[in-house]
Design an enzyme around this catalytic site. Structure first.
Site, short mmCIF file in Angstrom:
data_model
loop_
_atom_site.label_atom_id
_atom_site.label_comp_id
_atom_site.label_asym_id
_atom_site.label_seq_id
_atom_site.Cartn_x
_atom_site.Cartn_y
_atom_site.Cartn_z
N SER A 174 1.86 11.09 -7.45
CA SER A 174 3.28 10.79 -7.23
C SER A 174 3.49 10.47 -5.77
O SER A 174 2.56 10.49 -4.96
CB SER A 174 4.15 11.99 -7.63
OG SER A 174 3.89 13.10 -6.80
N LYS A 175 4.74 10.18 -5.41
CA LYS A 175 5.05 9.76 -4.04
C LYS A 175 4.73 10.84 -3.02
O LYS A 175 4.54 10.52 -1.84
CB LYS A 175 6.52 9.37 -3.95
CG LYS A 175 6.85 8.07 -4.69
CD LYS A 175 8.30 7.67 -4.50
CE LYS A 175 8.60 6.34 -5.19
NZ LYS A 175 10.01 5.94 -5.02
N ARG A 176 4.68 12.09 -3.44
CA ARG A 176 4.36 13.13 -2.46
C ARG A 176 2.92 13.01 -1.96
O ARG A 176 2.57 13.59 -0.93
CB ARG A 176 4.60 14.52 -3.06
CG ARG A 176 3.58 14.99 -4.08
CD ARG A 176 3.85 16.42 -4.52
NE ARG A 176 2.83 16.94 -5.39
CZ ARG A 176 2.79 16.77 -6.71
NH1 ARG A 176 3.72 16.04 -7.30
NH2 ARG A 176 1.82 17.28 -7.44
#
Length: 503
Positions: A261-263
């Site tokens: 994910s974007k994290r």
């Protein structure tokens, strides 16, 4: 089967079917790549189908972005919404009439029925089942409604969904090309909705009908779709049709083992394009997520087409490794011919950069970069004159006595406007000899010159720096630096003015 043995499977047809609800995720691009490579290896067709049944979240802008990203990767399709094909249309929203007709056929043959249960009752049923430790599934309350009554209620305007009648007491087996037999026990799948009360087809129903209509022979996708495959296979069975062959590859995880994910950083293909990675490097890296070919790691797209074998994909989750992508990015930069590399450098440098500077920086930075997005930052110290404050701080802590900087001015002033890198190397050789005559080695003589030219202690090889700065600008920078050195020698404080035009 050896990777180099290209086999022919007649009429192989695969599809990549993204939903236009957001950017093309790097994991979805990997799925597209596996499909594309399988089709190319077997001389088959790669179909792009847009699954836009989620009307609320789907939009044309996302579809255009997905198409742009796939084209950038070089995954060109044989049939699709923009190029057409024998099985058009290729947007699910444009196939609604076909989905409705198939649902009506299933109702007429007793394979499906209308469900009039309101959402409130269905939610209450799910809550009760969960409270009892049961897997939520429809209780078939509407399954026994006579067909005539159901038709009359529908004609009167009563909202109704359509549910597939799932056979009882029968295990559902999926023959997976990667995982072998995957069994869903009897009762694991209830009578699921194939047509919503709004009239729109559910994802699993639309996907199965479209796969059937488009003669898809193989469905290659992530293992998060296994439960969807069970439902789609039931649709095929209800229609008396043979389902495609299925292959469910593993998911891509982040470094912490969680879903990518974007994290974890960039996750969209567009992010890597905008960062200046070469598409061949991204494709190479995506192929290696779950696939390997001996100890070989650097593949051109042509080599992947030749060597990729679907059945060799690992079913273990793949972990996204940014460092590995950067390493491959550098390998593919080094594989570029000089003309292509020069054009890419020119595209990433300021438009005002002179051609000799572009050429010098191209030669200087090629051994250092993984992506062309790094070029502006790496080139800035060469193209931009050092600031007074930063240069003053660096020079204050460095001894420059005896360094032949004045003599450098004479050497550079006698040369052409632009130096070729070999000429710049020879000039530096003369400069080093002058320093050696004064008992100074290269470690004493070269750093001050680099500082005056760039304002940095480290950077590209100095002869490339000289070749990237024209004569007048090089002279100006060194003269400004010498003026600053004189100020520092006469005052034990930082200068408050710019002694020669430094910013």
């Amino acid at each position: 089967m050896s990777g180099s043995q290209k086999t022919a499977q007649p009429h192989v047809r695969v599809r990549f079917a993204p939903s236009p609800t957001g950017s093309l995720h790097i994991g979805s691009a990997r799925t597209a790549l596996f499909n594309w490579l399988f089709a190319r290896r077997h001389g088959g067709a790669f179909v792009l189908r847009i699954e836009d049944t989620d009307v609320r979240r789907s939009c044309a802008e996302h579809e255009r972005a997905i198409i742009t990203d796939l084209q950038w990767l070089g995954l060109h399709w044989d049939e699709g919404p923009d190029v057409g094909g024998a099985f058009a249309p290729y947007r699910q929203s444009e196939r609604a009439a076909r989905h409705t007709a198939v649902a009506e056929h299933l109702i007429a043959t007793g394979k499906a029925y209308r469900c009039f249960c309101p959402p409130e009752r269905l939610e209450e049923l799910r809550t009760m089942q969960r409270a009892s430790g049961l897997t939520p599934r429809y209780d078939r309350r509407c399954a026994a409604i006579p067909a005539e009554e159901a038709a009359a209620r529908t004609a009167a305007g009563e909202p109704a969904a359509v549910r597939l009648r799932v056979p009882d007491h029968t295990d559902l087996a999926i023959e997976d090309l990667l995982r072998g037999e995957v069994v869903f026990p009897a009762g694991a799948v209830g009578d699921f909705i194939i047509l919503r009360s709004s009239g729109g087809a559910s994802y699993n129903f639309a996907a199965a009908v479209d796969d059937l209509d488009m003669a898809i022979t193989h469905v290659i996708r992530g293992d998060d779709h296994l439960s969807n495959t069970a439902r789609q296979q039931l649709v095929f069975a209800a229609l008396g049709a043979r389902p495609p062959r299925y292959a469910h590859h593993s998911m891509v995880l982040g470094s912490d083992g969680g879903k990518l994910s974007k994290r974890h950083g960039a996750t969209a293909v567009g992010d890597y394009r905008d960062a200046g990675y070469l598409p061949a490097a991204v494709v190479n890296y995506l192929a290696l997520l779950s696939w390997s070919h001996g100890g070989e790691e650097v593949f051109t797209v042509a080599a992947l087409e030749r060597e990729f074998v679907l059945e060799e994909l690992s079913t273990s989750p793949a972990v996204f490794d940014q460092g590995k992508l950067d390493w491959l990015g550098h390998q593919h930069v080094m594989l570029l011919d000089e003309e292509t590399h020069l054009e890419l450098m020119r595209a990433w440098l300021p438009a005002t950069t002179a051609a000799p500077a572009v050429a010098a920086l191209a030669a200087a930075l090629k051994p250092s970069i993984s992506s062309y997005g790094q070029v502006p930052e790496l080139a800035a110290p060469v193209l931009d004159a050092p600031t007074l404050s930063s240069l003053g701080e660096l020079l204050a802590s460095r001894r420059c006595e005896g360094v032949p900087l004045e003599e450098f001015l004479e050497l550079r002033a006698a040369g052409p406007v632009w130096l070729q890198p070999p000429d710049a190397r020879r000039l530096l050789g003369t400069y080093r000899q002058l320093a050696a005559d004064r008992g100074l080695g290269a470690r004493k003589a070269l750093p001050p010159l680099r500082l005056l030219l760039t304002g940095h202690e480290h950077g590209p090889e100095l002869h490339y720096v000289l070749a990237a700065i024209d004569r007048d600008e090089a002279l100006r920078r060194v003269r400004c630096g010498l003026a600053l050195l004189r100020d520092l020698a006469h005052a034990d404080r930082s200068p408050t003015h710019d002694p020669g035009g430094l910013r």
